[in-house]
Scaffold this motif. Structure first.
Motif, PDB file in Angstrom:
ATOM      1  N   ALA A 184       0.641  -1.102  -0.008  1.00 52.09           N
ATOM      2  CA  ALA A 184      -0.083   0.167   0.181  1.00 52.09           C
ATOM      3  C   ALA A 184       1.117   1.242  -0.055  1.00 52.09           C
ATOM      4  O   ALA A 184       0.150   2.060  -0.057  1.00 52.09           O
ATOM      5  N   VAL A 185       2.328   1.193  -0.090  1.00 53.62           N
ATOM      6  CA  VAL A 185       2.713   2.423   0.423  1.00 53.62           C
ATOM      7  C   VAL A 185       3.284   3.182  -0.809  1.00 53.62           C
ATOM      8  O   VAL A 185       2.665   5.054  -0.933  1.00 53.62           O
ATOM      9  N   ARG A 186       3.362   2.298  -2.058  1.00 58.09           N
ATOM     10  CA  ARG A 186       3.244   3.181  -2.999  1.00 58.09           C
ATOM     11  C   ARG A 186       1.685   3.624  -3.469  1.00 58.09           C
ATOM     12  O   ARG A 186       2.257   4.598  -4.258  1.00 58.09           O
ATOM     13  N   ARG A 205       1.517   6.665  -1.726  1.00 54.46           N
ATOM     14  CA  ARG A 205       2.970   7.714  -2.801  1.00 54.46           C
ATOM     15  C   ARG A 205       1.653   8.217  -3.365  1.00 54.46           C
ATOM     16  O   ARG A 205       2.027   9.722  -4.083  1.00 54.46           O
ATOM     17  N   ASP A 206       1.416   7.270  -4.919  1.00 54.96           N
ATOM     18  CA  ASP A 206       1.381   7.615  -6.086  1.00 54.96           C
ATOM     19  C   ASP A 206       0.372   8.430  -5.986  1.00 54.96           C
ATOM     20  O   ASP A 206       0.014   9.530  -6.596  1.00 54.96           O
ATOM     21  N   THR A 223      12.266   3.972   1.092  1.00 51.68           N
ATOM     22  CA  THR A 223      12.743   4.741   0.084  1.00 51.68           C
ATOM     23  C   THR A 223      11.195   4.877  -0.454  1.00 51.68           C
ATOM     24  O   THR A 223      11.288   5.628  -1.369  1.00 51.68           O
ATOM     25  N   CYS A 224      10.666   4.674  -0.462  1.00 49.35           N
ATOM     26  CA  CYS A 224       8.820   4.568  -0.819  1.00 49.35           C
ATOM     27  C   CYS A 224       8.562   6.182  -0.594  1.00 49.35           C
ATOM     28  O   CYS A 224       8.000   6.505  -1.504  1.00 49.35           O
ATOM     29  N   ALA A 225       8.748   5.858   0.153  1.00 44.39           N
ATOM     30  CA  ALA A 225       8.167   7.596   1.146  1.00 44.39           C
ATOM     31  C   ALA A 225       8.781   8.386   0.520  1.00 44.39           C
ATOM     32  O   ALA A 225       8.467  10.002   0.767  1.00 44.39           O
ATOM     33  N   LEU A 226      10.026   8.333   0.426  1.00 42.17           N
ATOM     34  CA  LEU A 226      11.481   9.731   0.221  1.00 42.17           C
ATOM     35  C   LEU A 226      10.209  10.607  -0.947  1.00 42.17           C
ATOM     36  O   LEU A 226      10.518  12.071  -0.437  1.00 42.17           O
ATOM     37  N   PRO A 227       9.659   9.963  -1.890  1.00 41.41           N
ATOM     38  CA  PRO A 227       9.746  11.175  -2.634  1.00 41.41           C
ATOM     39  C   PRO A 227       8.354  12.149  -2.272  1.00 41.41           C
ATOM     40  O   PRO A 227       8.175  13.519  -2.819  1.00 41.41           O
TER      41      PRO A 227
END
Length: 507
Positions: free
Chosen positions: A146-148, A151-152, A182-186
């Protein structure tokens, strides 16, 4: 006409009004949302709620509703089907809503393709869907899925992500929970510039033209539109605490310090939040890992806040002082004495890293004094005077060099390992070694450029008239009667003299 047909017609009508003025489109879409909310509140919609093909996500299938164009209709129908599955199963998270389930796939497809303008008018439903996806992921063995998605969806709704919302908290918490850092960095790398204005201070969203272009996303990312739930002061602190922990897990110490410093310097009146205390504890540890010392708090931190948190975090201050002293025995004693504290605070891993980093920082201090020394001398320099500690060993030094933690070379001795010499690199001495690969790459690039240049030389010669064939044809049939006589085709006398000099040099 069935309810499905009515919805298709209404959604198609809305898509055809995209050429209207903002004011007219705003009125049209608000009426559409009102109708949908009344219609879908009807309990007699079993046929729509049970129709799995209505919101088909297969690219090869016919779409009744395309989430990229019929975002509002698709979103409301998706909530209708989720509600029906919940009532049928008696569970808040039915199997279809878990990862790989039918409702999960439909939700994921929607969050990747929704129209961000339309969603501004259905903020409550959009946020509820995001929260459901997070809950379903956390209840499964694969919460990172669910992280990506979240984020998207955030970046699709607001590419700047400059307004802090409740979804920011969901994302950072889920990234920590699932270790998908790393998925949360953007999103974390976007600068937070605004905090949503409370409903009491903001004019009614019903008067806003949400579809218009806004100077700031603060105009629609607020509690009234439903795209964010109400945020409290502690939510602001939690976001930066979680963000600092994510950067800390990635060993991005400077970014982690910035986030923790934001928490510490948060203005506060009265009692100090325990979130600030927790951030200061990690601030101390990150400072030791990054710079090898106890870093002072941000200048804007209130004195009464520092006085309070320093009184609570004594074990961490003692650990930092022992680290700065260069006394490894004292450092180990402080680590052992605070075992219960580190364990309760979930900072045991960080403290272990601090202990491991002691050797590197000791070497860095030695580098400022010595250009080279034996391992035995180094061990004596980094060990307490009367202690039983063996100090830094050759294997430890070799490990630090190979990991890139220090710039040095180790010259081994065949007689005794303590006689091996450690030479610290200077900028000049390390230049050939550190940049050898980079220089080779540059040489290869320049070589390819030269090959390309030589490859076009023949073509250039032809165009400039300097080829052997051109010169032969130009000379053929011409006679020269004297040095002062010139070929009219080659220009005036002055130019000829220059050309004759050049040709003479080349002969």
């Amino acid at each position: 006409m069935s309810i499905t047909d009515d919805l298709i017609v209404a959604s198609a009508t809305l898509c055809k009004t995209t050429g209207l003025l903002n004011k007219d489109y705003n009125h049209q879409i608000r009426n559409h949302v009102t109708v949908l909310r009344k219609l879908l509140s009807n309990k007699d919609l079993d046929s729509v709620a049970q129709d799995d093909t209505l919101l088909n996500v297969s690219e090869d299938s016919y779409f009744n509703f395309d989430p990229s164009q019929d975002s509002i209709t698709y979103l409301f129908l998706l909530h209708l089907q989720i509600r029906a599955r919940r009532e049928a199963s008696g569970q808040d998270l039915p199997a279809d809503l878990l990862p790989s389930g039918k409702l999960w796939l439909k939700s994921a497809y929607f969050l990747r393709s929704f129209d961000p303008i339309q969603v501004r008018y259905a903020g409550h439903e959009w946020r509820q869907l995001v929260e459901l996806v997070v809950q379903a992921a956390q209840a499964s063995p694969r919460p990172f899925l669910a992280v990506r998605l979240v984020r998207d969806a955030m970046l699709r709704l607001d590419p700047s992500c400059a307004v802090l919302t409740s979804t920011h908290l969901l994302l950072t918490h889920l990234a920590l929970f699932s270790k998908a850092y790393t998925c949360a960095l953007p999103v974390l790398e976007r600068q937070i510039s605004h905090v949503p204005i409370s409903a009491g201070r903001h004019f009614s969203s019903s008067l806003q033209i949400l579809c218009a272009e806004h100077e700031s996303s603060l105009s629609f990312l607020n509690e009234e539109t439903g795209l964010s739930s109400k945020l409290l002061d502690r939510d602001y602190l939690r976001y930066f605490l979680y963000g600092g922990m994510i950067y800390m897990a990635l060993k991005k110490w400077d970014k982690a310090s910035h986030f923790f410093g934001t928490v510490i310097s948060m203005p506060t009146v009265g009692s100090v939040s325990m979130i600030i205390v927790e951030a200061y504890k990690k601030w101390i540890l990150v400072g030791l890992l990054e710079k090898g010392k106890l870093c002072p708090p941000p200048n804007i931190t209130a004195p009464h806040v520092m006085k309070t948190i320093q009184s609570i975090t004594k074990p961490y201050s003692n650990l930092a002082q022992a680290f700065e002293s260069g006394d490894k025995k004292r450092l180990e004693a402080e680590v052992d004495a605070g075992q219960d504290v580190w364990r309760v605070d979930n900072n045991m891993g960080l403290v272990s890293q601090v202990l491991d980093e002691f050797a590197r920082h000791s070497l860095m201090k030695t580098r400022k004094v010595f250009a080279a020394l034996t391992v035995g001398e180094l061990s004596a320099q980094t060990s307490p005077p009367n202690g039983k500690d063996d100090g830094i060993t050759e294997s430890k030094v070799a490990s630090l060099i190979m990991s890139g933690a220090i710039d040095a070379t180790l010259v081994h001795s065949q007689v005794c390992s303590n006689d091996s010499i450690l030479r610290f690199a200077t900028a000049n001495s390390m230049l050939p070694q550190c940049h050898e690969i980079e220089m080779q790459a540059q040489l290869q690039i320049q070589g390819r450029l030269l090959e390309s240049l030589f490859g076009h030389m023949e073509e250039s010669n032809l165009r400039l008239g300097l080829s052997d064939e051109f010169i032969d044809n130009s000379i053929k049939g011409q006679s020269w009667t004297g040095a002062g006589e010139i070929n009219p085709s080659l220009g005036g006398a002055t130019d000829l003299e220059v050309e004759e000099d050049i040709m003479g040099d080349l002969a």
